[in-house]
Design an enzyme around this catalytic site. Structure first.
Site, PDB file in Angstrom:
ATOM      1  N   THR A  17       0.838  -1.201   0.000  1.00  0.00           N
ATOM      2  CA  THR A  17       0.000   0.000   0.000  1.00  0.00           C
ATOM      3  C   THR A  17       0.876   1.255   0.000  1.00  0.00           C
ATOM      4  OG1 THR A  17      -1.732  -1.177   1.212  1.00  0.00           O
ATOM      5  CG2 THR A  17      -1.791   1.232   1.308  1.00  0.00           C
ATOM      6  N   THR A  54      13.604   3.817  10.231  1.00  0.00           N
ATOM      7  CA  THR A  54      14.607   2.779  10.487  1.00  0.00           C
ATOM      8  C   THR A  54      14.256   1.503   9.726  1.00  0.00           C
ATOM      9  OG1 THR A  54      15.051   3.703  12.658  1.00  0.00           O
ATOM     10  CG2 THR A  54      15.684   1.391  12.318  1.00  0.00           C
ATOM     11  N   CYS A 113      -9.315  -6.911   1.905  1.00  0.00           N
ATOM     12  CA  CYS A 113      -9.513  -5.576   2.485  1.00  0.00           C
ATOM     13  C   CYS A 113     -10.974  -5.157   2.361  1.00  0.00           C
ATOM     14  CB  CYS A 113      -8.652  -4.543   1.775  1.00  0.00           C
ATOM     15  SG  CYS A 113      -7.060  -5.160   1.270  1.00  0.00           S
TER      16      CYS A 113
HETATM   17  N1  PLP Z   1      -1.982  -4.111  -4.323  1.00  0.00           N
HETATM   18  C1  PLP Z   1      -2.550  -5.309  -4.521  1.00  0.00           C
HETATM   19  C2  PLP Z   1      -2.831  -5.743  -5.912  1.00  0.00           C
HETATM   20  C3  PLP Z   1      -2.857  -6.134  -3.442  1.00  0.00           C
HETATM   21  O1  PLP Z   1      -3.414  -7.321  -3.649  1.00  0.00           O
HETATM   22  C4  PLP Z   1      -2.569  -5.675  -2.134  1.00  0.00           C
HETATM   23  C5  PLP Z   1      -2.953  -6.483  -0.953  1.00  0.00           C
HETATM   24  O2  PLP Z   1      -3.982  -7.154  -0.935  1.00  0.00           O
HETATM   25  C6  PLP Z   1      -1.950  -4.428  -1.979  1.00  0.00           C
HETATM   26  C7  PLP Z   1      -1.679  -3.680  -3.096  1.00  0.00           C
HETATM   27  C8  PLP Z   1      -1.588  -3.915  -0.640  1.00  0.00           C
HETATM   28  O3  PLP Z   1      -0.444  -4.579  -0.152  1.00  0.00           O
HETATM   29  P1  PLP Z   1      -0.128  -4.583   1.419  1.00  0.00           P
HETATM   30  O4  PLP Z   1      -1.047  -5.579   2.030  1.00  0.00           O
HETATM   31  O5  PLP Z   1       1.307  -5.017   1.504  1.00  0.00           O
HETATM   32  O6  PLP Z   1      -0.326  -3.209   1.903  1.00  0.00           O
END
Ligand code: PLP
Length: 405
Positions: free
Chosen positions: A82, A245, A333
């Site tokens: 993200t 860090t 999510c």
């Molecule tokens: N982008 C995609 C295509 C994802 O599937 C995800 C997580 O489900 C993310 C971004 C976000 O990654 P993170 O969970 O490491 O924040």
């Protein structure tokens, strides 16, 4: 079957939610341990102890660069996928101004950032498999002279569709030659040789927990050196690209996991294509009204997204959970919401089909036994939900007849 904290141990679970998070590779767990205990120094320090930690981060950077197909100086370690996505889009607008463009099926880590830009964001439509509409993309780019970044995901997290990034790059370079091209490759590392896509883009995001590494480690590749403004400023780590860090243990483990993923990719693609095809075929044989959302030829081997007629995925997921089958409906999510996912809506999947969506995703720990058990459990659970619906309809009809007589 239950471990010390009361959870079903891995052997008792049928885990088909690899797109949400993969189990860590044992080698990655082992590699991170010393940096959680005796090798705890801050890699930015100046003493020998700190230099040892810094060497580990640098070696991890070399490994990531080799697998991704870039120069080590182009690798920026971040805190998650993200953050990498946010840094790409927000950082491009902060540095260059102008407009950001992305397709409607992007992960919210990109989509929400573009949406929040208001009239400086443009969302482009997709086809029925979730592939960006290249004609519409060209039209939007022609009509918008100040596009500073176009972001198109390499593999969709919900339905598994693979983007033809060469085609996307051709359109972007032709219609917006000054724009940066970013790809969210968070769902790609297990299935796609990253060396094939990196040369097509300026920016590429990864997340370690999607390929057998730990949570809390992301990568943003900035090809040709700094392309965007940093998102997090402070101590100037990562050559002023990302302060904070270093998560030495996580970074070391991420590199080990990525290296193993790269080594095993071809074999795993073959093995999991067979298992995924069996899973989809098995569900289709066992149940009426199962539709594969995207045909196998257009998606990654780990993805088995189906829509099951006559049920609601939330109810199905509840029964699967009770039977220790881990799956999801929309992306992890977004699950919990009763609205159809933004991905299926953008693909034009009708609302009632979308409400019966089931995402089953396979990965390096998936076995043939998992697939057979999933077919049995899903089959029995859908039967049960459909029986309940039929009984409820019969009751309502009987009540209505009684009240009118
Ligand atoms: N982008 C995609 C295509 C994802 O599937 C995800 C997580 O489900 C993310 C971004 C976000 O990654 P993170 O969970 O490491 O924040």
């Amino acid at each position: 079957m239950f471990d010390s904290v009361g959870w079903v141990t891995e052997s008792g679970l049928t885990y088909l939610d690899h797109a949400a998070s993969t189990p860590m590779r044992a080698e990655a767990v082992e590699a991170m341990m010393p940096y959680l205990s005796e090798l705890y120094a801050n890699p930015s320090g100046s003493h020998r102890f700190a230099r040892r930690a810094r060497r580990a981060v640098d070696e991890a950077r070399d490994t990531v660069a080799r697998v991704v197909g870039c120069h080590p100086n182009e690798v920026v370690f971040t805190g998650c996928g993200t953050e990498s996505d946010n840094m790409a889009v927000t950082g491009a607008i902060a540095r260059r101004g102008g407009v950001a463009v992305c397709p409607a099926v992007e992960h919210h880590a990109v989509l929400h950032v573009v949406e929040q830009l208001g009239d400086r964001g443009r969302i482009v439509g997709v086809d029925r498999y979730g592939r960006v509409d290249l004609d519409e993309l060209a039209t939007v780019l022609d009509a918008t002279p100040d596009v500073s970044i176009v972001s198109v995901m390499a593999v969709n997290n919900e339905v598994g569709t693979i983007t033809d990034l060469a085609e996307v790059a051709r359109v972007v370079r032709r219609h917006a030659p000054d724009a940066l091209l970013h790809t969210d490759a968070v769902q790609s590392a297990c299935w796609v040789d990253l060396r094939d896509i990196t040369p097509l883009v300026d920016l590429l995001s990864l997340s370690a927990h999607k390929f057998g590494g730990p949570k809390g480690v992301g990568v943003l590749v900035e090809r040709g050196g700094p392309q965007v403004e940093p998102l997090i400023v402070g101590g100037g780590q990562e050559r002023e690209r990302r302060s904070g860090t270093h998560n030495t243990a996580g970074i070391v483990a991420a590199a080990v996991a990525l290296d193993l993923t790269d080594r095993d990719r071809a074999e795993e693609n073959e093995r999991l294509t067979v298992l995924r095809d069996r899973l989809v075929a098995g569900l289709g044989d066992r149940l009426d009204g199962v539709t594969e959302t995207v045909p196998a030829a257009h998606k990654v081997a780990g993805s088995a997204h189906v829509c099951v007629a006559g049920i609601e995925s939330e109810a199905l997921l509840f029964l699967l959970d009770e039977a220790d089958v881990c799956a999801s409906a929309a992306s992890a999510c977004a699950s919990g919401a009763m609205e159809p996912s933004h991905v299926l809506a953008a693909m034009g999947v009708d609302r009632s089909s979308a409400l019966g969506a089931l995402r089953l995703t396979l990965g390096h720990t998936t076995t043939a036994a998992d697939v057979e058990r999933a077919i049995d459990v899903i089959g029995a659970s859908v039967d049960r939900l459909r029986r309940q619906t039929t009984a409820a309809v019969a009751r309502t009809t009987a009540d209505a007849v009684r009240s009118t007589s």
